[in-house]
Design a protein around this motif. Sequence first.
Motif, PDB file in Angstrom:
ATOM      1  N   GLY A  29      -6.178   3.445   2.933  1.00  0.00           N
ATOM      2  CA  GLY A  29      -5.386   4.527   2.376  1.00  0.00           C
ATOM      3  C   GLY A  29      -3.937   4.217   2.717  1.00  0.00           C
ATOM      4  O   GLY A  29      -3.402   4.664   3.719  1.00  0.00           O
ATOM      5  N   SER A  30      -3.298   3.402   1.917  1.00  0.00           N
ATOM      6  CA  SER A  30      -1.958   2.893   2.218  1.00  0.00           C
ATOM      7  C   SER A  30      -0.921   3.992   1.941  1.00  0.00           C
ATOM      8  O   SER A  30      -0.447   4.160   0.817  1.00  0.00           O
ATOM      9  CB  SER A  30      -1.675   1.646   1.376  1.00  0.00           C
ATOM     10  OG  SER A  30      -0.482   1.023   1.772  1.00  0.00           O
ATOM     11  N   VAL A  31      -0.580   4.750   2.980  1.00  0.00           N
ATOM     12  CA  VAL A  31       0.161   6.001   2.791  1.00  0.00           C
ATOM     13  C   VAL A  31       1.531   5.812   2.148  1.00  0.00           C
ATOM     14  O   VAL A  31       2.057   6.738   1.532  1.00  0.00           O
ATOM     15  CB  VAL A  31       0.322   6.763   4.123  1.00  0.00           C
ATOM     16  CG1 VAL A  31      -1.025   7.235   4.612  1.00  0.00           C
ATOM     17  CG2 VAL A  31       0.999   5.911   5.184  1.00  0.00           C
ATOM     18  N   PHE A  32       2.135   4.627   2.294  1.00  0.00           N
ATOM     19  CA  PHE A  32       3.452   4.402   1.707  1.00  0.00           C
ATOM     20  C   PHE A  32       3.385   3.625   0.391  1.00  0.00           C
ATOM     21  O   PHE A  32       4.406   3.166  -0.116  1.00  0.00           O
ATOM     22  CB  PHE A  32       4.357   3.677   2.699  1.00  0.00           C
ATOM     23  CG  PHE A  32       4.547   4.438   3.983  1.00  0.00           C
ATOM     24  CD1 PHE A  32       4.936   5.768   3.958  1.00  0.00           C
ATOM     25  CD2 PHE A  32       4.311   3.853   5.208  1.00  0.00           C
ATOM     26  CE1 PHE A  32       5.103   6.495   5.117  1.00  0.00           C
ATOM     27  CE2 PHE A  32       4.473   4.572   6.391  1.00  0.00           C
ATOM     28  CZ  PHE A  32       4.864   5.891   6.342  1.00  0.00           C
ATOM     29  N   SER A  33       2.188   3.474  -0.148  1.00  0.00           N
ATOM     30  CA  SER A  33       2.024   2.780  -1.419  1.00  0.00           C
ATOM     31  C   SER A  33       2.213   3.739  -2.584  1.00  0.00           C
ATOM     32  O   SER A  33       1.551   4.783  -2.647  1.00  0.00           O
ATOM     33  CB  SER A  33       0.639   2.153  -1.502  1.00  0.00           C
ATOM     34  OG  SER A  33       0.319   1.810  -2.835  1.00  0.00           O
ATOM     35  N   PRO A  34       3.078   3.408  -3.530  1.00  0.00           N
ATOM     36  CA  PRO A  34       3.201   4.281  -4.712  1.00  0.00           C
ATOM     37  C   PRO A  34       1.920   4.311  -5.532  1.00  0.00           C
ATOM     38  O   PRO A  34       1.593   5.327  -6.153  1.00  0.00           O
ATOM     39  CB  PRO A  34       4.359   3.656  -5.496  1.00  0.00           C
ATOM     40  CG  PRO A  34       4.372   2.216  -5.080  1.00  0.00           C
ATOM     41  CD  PRO A  34       3.954   2.210  -3.640  1.00  0.00           C
ATOM     42  N   TRP A  35       1.174   3.191  -5.518  1.00  0.00           N
ATOM     43  CA  TRP A  35      -0.072   3.131  -6.285  1.00  0.00           C
ATOM     44  C   TRP A  35      -1.099   4.126  -5.735  1.00  0.00           C
ATOM     45  O   TRP A  35      -1.830   4.764  -6.507  1.00  0.00           O
ATOM     46  CB  TRP A  35      -0.638   1.705  -6.258  1.00  0.00           C
ATOM     47  CG  TRP A  35       0.384   0.674  -6.584  1.00  0.00           C
ATOM     48  CD1 TRP A  35       1.071  -0.118  -5.701  1.00  0.00           C
ATOM     49  CD2 TRP A  35       0.889   0.340  -7.880  1.00  0.00           C
ATOM     50  NE1 TRP A  35       1.957  -0.935  -6.355  1.00  0.00           N
ATOM     51  CE2 TRP A  35       1.864  -0.688  -7.697  1.00  0.00           C
ATOM     52  CE3 TRP A  35       0.609   0.772  -9.174  1.00  0.00           C
ATOM     53  CZ2 TRP A  35       2.557  -1.252  -8.761  1.00  0.00           C
ATOM     54  CZ3 TRP A  35       1.300   0.197 -10.233  1.00  0.00           C
ATOM     55  CH2 TRP A  35       2.254  -0.796 -10.012  1.00  0.00           C
ATOM     56  N   TYR A  36      -1.149   4.248  -4.422  1.00  0.00           N
ATOM     57  CA  TYR A  36      -2.059   5.212  -3.794  1.00  0.00           C
ATOM     58  C   TYR A  36      -1.643   6.644  -4.151  1.00  0.00           C
ATOM     59  O   TYR A  36      -2.485   7.484  -4.484  1.00  0.00           O
ATOM     60  CB  TYR A  36      -2.045   4.997  -2.282  1.00  0.00           C
ATOM     61  CG  TYR A  36      -3.053   5.811  -1.498  1.00  0.00           C
ATOM     62  CD1 TYR A  36      -4.320   6.072  -1.997  1.00  0.00           C
ATOM     63  CD2 TYR A  36      -2.727   6.306  -0.234  1.00  0.00           C
ATOM     64  CE1 TYR A  36      -5.247   6.814  -1.264  1.00  0.00           C
ATOM     65  CE2 TYR A  36      -3.642   7.039   0.507  1.00  0.00           C
ATOM     66  CZ  TYR A  36      -4.897   7.289  -0.009  1.00  0.00           C
ATOM     67  OH  TYR A  36      -5.800   8.018   0.722  1.00  0.00           O
ATOM     68  N   ALA A  37      -0.344   6.914  -4.123  1.00  0.00           N
ATOM     69  CA  ALA A  37       0.148   8.246  -4.498  1.00  0.00           C
ATOM     70  C   ALA A  37      -0.166   8.549  -5.955  1.00  0.00           C
ATOM     71  O   ALA A  37      -0.648   9.643  -6.291  1.00  0.00           O
ATOM     72  CB  ALA A  37       1.642   8.337  -4.236  1.00  0.00           C
TER      73      ALA A  37
END
Length: 278
Positions: free
Chosen positions: A6-14
Amino acid sequence: MIGFIGSVFSPWYAWSGRRDPANHCCINVVTYGPGGRFTMTDRGRAALRQSRDALQIGPSRMSWQNGTLVIEVNEVSGLPIIARVQGQIRLTPTAVTEVEATLTPDARHIWRPFAPSARIEVDLSQGHSWAGHGYFDANFGQAALEADFKRWTWGRYPRGHGGTTCFYDGIRADGSTLALGLDVAANGAAVQVAPPPLTPLARTGWRIKRDTRCDAGAVPRQTKALLDAPFYSRSVVQTQIDGETVTGVHEALDLARFRSPVVKAMLAFRVPRRARWP
């Protein structure tokens, strides 16, 4: 370096709605100075392998081996310098703590400072080869950071007594404050301490507001800028704690900035998405 599920700073995850953390995993490696690189590839669930003592994400892997965390790095850095980053990092804690700190009253965010004091050895391909003082912790969350926080700062300062003092400060989304001071001895014994006053630091190049803990009457200062991004800052800071001048790593995070669609679009150029893995 950081291992994310869960890559919290990834825009793709957001942009995905953060519904599937395992489908947005990453091993982030950042080096500084001449030859410095930034790697943060957002990978799909096919790249994730987990066991009791190991985490593998794509071509990079970290595993516990006889009390040492051995990290095998094999990544490609992002813009502005695209290059392979390879090598090994070895981190050996002096002790492992049992501390679990809740950062919000409902415990949706938890901090685990597993090894505030450790020995680290670094040998990476672009010429970064050194040994020194290291640190190992983890954060766990059940919600997006920007849902529960407006901003936070964190600092970790090695002390003359052989241990480490950490400070976690923040403003939550409801306006309440987080103010945590933790002193951890070299043997892992941890005690919560009353932190000295919160004292301003100069704003970053991106104008992020910063502060850290410092004895009354003393003035903290940045001695080296490490990472200066639109919503995040990492730097080396000198401050004073209980009359002792100490130097450590400081981070500042502005979640209001991170919410911005413009910032997320900028991040996409630094954080490539690789959904497939053989």
